[in-house]
Design a protein around this motif. Structure first.
Motif, PDB file in Angstrom:
ATOM      1  N   PRO A  33       0.716  -0.673   0.124  1.00 40.75           N
ATOM      2  CA  PRO A  33      -0.265  -0.105   0.054  1.00 40.75           C
ATOM      3  C   PRO A  33       0.752   0.656  -0.101  1.00 40.75           C
ATOM      4  CG  PRO A  33      -0.573  -1.182   1.961  1.00 40.75           C
ATOM      5  CD  PRO A  33       0.254  -2.299   1.082  1.00 40.75           C
ATOM      6  N   ARG A  34       0.887   2.539  -0.820  1.00 36.28           N
ATOM      7  CA  ARG A  34       0.585   3.337  -0.748  1.00 36.28           C
ATOM      8  C   ARG A  34       0.835   4.382   0.201  1.00 36.28           C
ATOM      9  NH1 ARG A  34       0.313   5.802  -6.592  1.00 36.28           N
ATOM     10  NH2 ARG A  34       1.234   3.626  -8.318  1.00 36.28           N
ATOM     11  N   ARG A  35       1.533   5.296   0.338  1.00 37.81           N
ATOM     12  CA  ARG A  35       1.316   5.973   1.712  1.00 37.81           C
ATOM     13  C   ARG A  35       1.343   7.699   1.256  1.00 37.81           C
ATOM     14  NH1 ARG A  35       4.064   1.767   3.659  1.00 37.81           N
ATOM     15  NH2 ARG A  35       6.001   3.305   3.618  1.00 37.81           N
ATOM     16  N   ARG A  36       0.882   8.383   1.379  1.00 34.90           N
ATOM     17  CA  ARG A  36       1.299   9.610   0.537  1.00 34.90           C
ATOM     18  C   ARG A  36       2.101  10.995   1.930  1.00 34.90           C
ATOM     19  NH1 ARG A  36      -1.437  12.134  -3.548  1.00 34.90           N
ATOM     20  NH2 ARG A  36      -3.475  11.648  -3.596  1.00 34.90           N
ATOM     21  N   LEU A  37       3.682  11.582   0.727  1.00 35.92           N
ATOM     22  CA  LEU A  37       4.670  11.821   1.513  1.00 35.92           C
ATOM     23  C   LEU A  37       4.716  12.753   0.999  1.00 35.92           C
ATOM     24  CD1 LEU A  37       6.131  10.887   4.060  1.00 35.92           C
ATOM     25  CD2 LEU A  37       7.692   9.666   2.640  1.00 35.92           C
ATOM     26  N   LEU A  38       5.562  14.092   1.369  1.00 39.29           N
ATOM     27  CA  LEU A  38       6.113  15.124   0.702  1.00 39.29           C
ATOM     28  C   LEU A  38       7.378  15.449   2.233  1.00 39.29           C
ATOM     29  CD1 LEU A  38       5.670  16.783  -0.827  1.00 39.29           C
ATOM     30  CD2 LEU A  38       4.838  18.440   0.417  1.00 39.29           C
ATOM     31  N   ALA A  39       8.679  14.246   0.936  1.00 39.11           N
ATOM     32  CA  ALA A  39       9.807  14.345   1.730  1.00 39.11           C
ATOM     33  C   ALA A  39      10.607  14.322   1.079  1.00 39.11           C
ATOM     34  CB  ALA A  39       9.768  12.828   2.431  1.00 39.11           C
ATOM     35  N   ARG A  40      11.751  15.182   1.139  1.00 36.52           N
ATOM     36  CA  ARG A  40      12.652  15.689   0.498  1.00 36.52           C
ATOM     37  C   ARG A  40      13.283  14.439   0.398  1.00 36.52           C
ATOM     38  NH1 ARG A  40      18.007  17.228   1.302  1.00 36.52           N
ATOM     39  NH2 ARG A  40      17.715  16.567   2.681  1.00 36.52           N
ATOM     40  N   ALA A  41      14.674  13.497  -0.627  1.00 35.26           N
ATOM     41  CA  ALA A  41      15.387  13.178  -1.313  1.00 35.26           C
ATOM     42  C   ALA A  41      16.003  13.204  -1.983  1.00 35.26           C
ATOM     43  CB  ALA A  41      14.046  11.455  -1.607  1.00 35.26           C
ATOM     44  N   ALA A  75      18.796   7.895 -15.404  1.00 38.25           N
ATOM     45  CA  ALA A  75      19.559   6.156 -15.135  1.00 38.25           C
ATOM     46  C   ALA A  75      18.075   5.418 -14.775  1.00 38.25           C
ATOM     47  CB  ALA A  75      21.028   6.550 -14.776  1.00 38.25           C
ATOM     48  N   GLU A  76      18.646   4.189 -15.191  1.00 37.69           N
ATOM     49  CA  GLU A  76      17.841   3.386 -15.394  1.00 37.69           C
ATOM     50  C   GLU A  76      17.860   2.788 -13.409  1.00 37.69           C
ATOM     51  OE1 GLU A  76      16.771  -1.255 -16.217  1.00 37.69           O
ATOM     52  OE2 GLU A  76      17.660   0.437 -17.975  1.00 37.69           O
ATOM     53  N   ARG A  77      19.166   2.789 -13.376  1.00 41.05           N
ATOM     54  CA  ARG A  77      19.647   2.500 -11.975  1.00 41.05           C
ATOM     55  C   ARG A  77      19.980   3.649 -11.133  1.00 41.05           C
ATOM     56  NH1 ARG A  77      21.992  -3.528 -11.933  1.00 41.05           N
ATOM     57  NH2 ARG A  77      21.401  -3.245  -9.954  1.00 41.05           N
ATOM     58  N   LEU A  78      18.968   3.638 -10.188  1.00 41.72           N
ATOM     59  CA  LEU A  78      19.399   4.583  -9.199  1.00 41.72           C
ATOM     60  C   LEU A  78      19.461   4.976  -7.617  1.00 41.72           C
ATOM     61  CD1 LEU A  78      16.404   6.842 -10.696  1.00 41.72           C
ATOM     62  CD2 LEU A  78      19.064   7.367 -10.800  1.00 41.72           C
ATOM     63  N   HIS A  79      19.551   5.296  -7.049  1.00 37.76           N
ATOM     64  CA  HIS A  79      20.337   5.218  -5.670  1.00 37.76           C
ATOM     65  C   HIS A  79      19.360   6.365  -4.575  1.00 37.76           C
ATOM     66  CE1 HIS A  79      21.872   5.481  -1.167  1.00 37.76           C
ATOM     67  NE2 HIS A  79      22.008   3.412  -1.397  1.00 37.76           N
ATOM     68  N   ILE A  80      18.011   6.200  -4.137  1.00 32.66           N
ATOM     69  CA  ILE A  80      17.603   7.252  -3.547  1.00 32.66           C
ATOM     70  C   ILE A  80      17.650   7.335  -2.139  1.00 32.66           C
ATOM     71  CG2 ILE A  80      15.202   5.369  -3.000  1.00 32.66           C
ATOM     72  CD1 ILE A  80      13.744   8.227  -3.551  1.00 32.66           C
ATOM     73  N   ALA A  81      17.794   8.344  -1.845  1.00 32.01           N
ATOM     74  CA  ALA A  81      17.723   8.813  -0.203  1.00 32.01           C
ATOM     75  C   ALA A  81      17.099   9.582   0.971  1.00 32.01           C
ATOM     76  CB  ALA A  81      19.859   9.074   0.513  1.00 32.01           C
ATOM     77  N   ILE A  82      16.055   9.304   1.788  1.00 29.86           N
ATOM     78  CA  ILE A  82      15.174  10.288   2.196  1.00 29.86           C
ATOM     79  C   ILE A  82      15.997  10.562   3.653  1.00 29.86           C
ATOM     80  CG2 ILE A  82      13.084  10.739   2.658  1.00 29.86           C
ATOM     81  CD1 ILE A  82      12.162   8.322   1.030  1.00 29.86           C
ATOM     82  N   PRO A  83      16.543  12.020   3.903  1.00 29.77           N
ATOM     83  CA  PRO A  83      17.298  11.717   4.941  1.00 29.77           C
ATOM     84  C   PRO A  83      16.470  12.008   6.070  1.00 29.77           C
ATOM     85  CG  PRO A  83      18.545  13.203   3.302  1.00 29.77           C
ATOM     86  CD  PRO A  83      17.130  12.287   2.845  1.00 29.77           C
ATOM     87  N   ASP A  84      15.339  12.063   5.974  1.00 29.49           N
ATOM     88  CA  ASP A  84      14.665  12.691   7.027  1.00 29.49           C
ATOM     89  C   ASP A  84      13.789  11.512   8.396  1.00 29.49           C
ATOM     90  OD1 ASP A  84      14.930  15.316   6.661  1.00 29.49           O
ATOM     91  OD2 ASP A  84      13.005  15.438   6.059  1.00 29.49           O
ATOM     92  N   ARG A  85      14.083  10.568   6.685  1.00 30.23           N
ATOM     93  CA  ARG A  85      13.263   9.146   7.583  1.00 30.23           C
ATOM     94  C   ARG A  85      14.623   8.064   8.019  1.00 30.23           C
ATOM     95  NH1 ARG A  85       7.698   7.805   6.652  1.00 30.23           N
ATOM     96  NH2 ARG A  85       6.896   9.284   6.399  1.00 30.23           N
ATOM     97  N   GLY A  86      15.767   8.565   7.887  1.00 33.63           N
ATOM     98  CA  GLY A  86      16.184   7.619   7.733  1.00 33.63           C
ATOM     99  C   GLY A  86      16.356   6.717   5.856  1.00 33.63           C
ATOM    100  N   PHE A  87      16.458   6.772   5.424  1.00 33.10           N
ATOM    101  CA  PHE A  87      16.027   5.374   4.787  1.00 33.10           C
ATOM    102  C   PHE A  87      17.110   5.556   3.524  1.00 33.10           C
ATOM    103  CE2 PHE A  87      14.490   3.656   0.892  1.00 33.10           C
ATOM    104  CZ  PHE A  87      13.538   2.807   0.963  1.00 33.10           C
ATOM    105  N   GLU A  88      17.797   4.680   2.677  1.00 28.67           N
ATOM    106  CA  GLU A  88      18.380   4.318   1.402  1.00 28.67           C
ATOM    107  C   GLU A  88      18.717   3.027   1.255  1.00 28.67           C
ATOM    108  OE1 GLU A  88      22.351   5.457   1.717  1.00 28.67           O
ATOM    109  OE2 GLU A  88      22.009   6.974   3.729  1.00 28.67           O
TER     110      GLU A  88
END
Length: 145
Positions: A33-41, A75-88
């Motif tokens: 399930p998706r959750r709406r979010l507004l976060a910088r990444a 690019a097709e392959r990326l790396h995403i980091a969401i600092p506020d969530r501590g997620f990479e």
């Protein structure tokens, strides 16, 4: 006249409830399930030292919908980091429409051995590049030889 207005209001409420039920059922069919979010990444392409800032609009366990600030190609392959969530996470570009894009997270769980090796080797190359950049800066400042 009052009865006609009440009938229109009742019809509008029923239409809204029916729409909400359809939306709720659509969400239930999703694998995650998706959750709406507004976060910088920050997203970075493989082999690129600097990333670009994006906004995460929706987030699930399997991926994210992002909004880009420009029409830069991705690019097709990326790396995403969401600092506020501590997620990479490593990610793959699944779709792109104008300045919106969908990413699927590439986790190691459930991946084949070859896929896990590819992801780990990619991360290792990125860390080595970062280490070399740090060494270079330290050498330029005379802090190491």
């Amino acid at each position: 006249m009052i009865l006609a207005n009440e009938a229109r209001i009742a019809w509008a409420v029923q239409a809204d409830e029916a729409t909400q039920v359809r939306e709720d059922n659509a969400e239930e069919r999703r694998a995650a399930p998706r959750r709406r979010l507004l976060a910088r990444a920050i997203i970075t392409a493989e082999g690129v030292a600097h990333g670009i800032e994006v906004m995460v609009r929706d987030l699930s366990d399997k991926g994210a919908r992002i909004a880009l600030m420009s029409d830069l190609p991705l690019a097709e392959r990326l790396h995403i980091a969401i600092p506020d969530r501590g997620f990479e996470s490593p990610a793959r570009l699944v779709w792109r429409r104008d300045r919106n894009a969908g990413l699927r997270f590439e986790t190691l769980r459930g991946a084949s051995e070859a896929e896990r090796i590819d992801v780990l080797e990619s991360e290792l190359r990125k860390m080595r590049r970062q280490l070399n950049e740090i060494r270079s800066v330290l050498q330029q400042r005379g802090l190491i030889y």
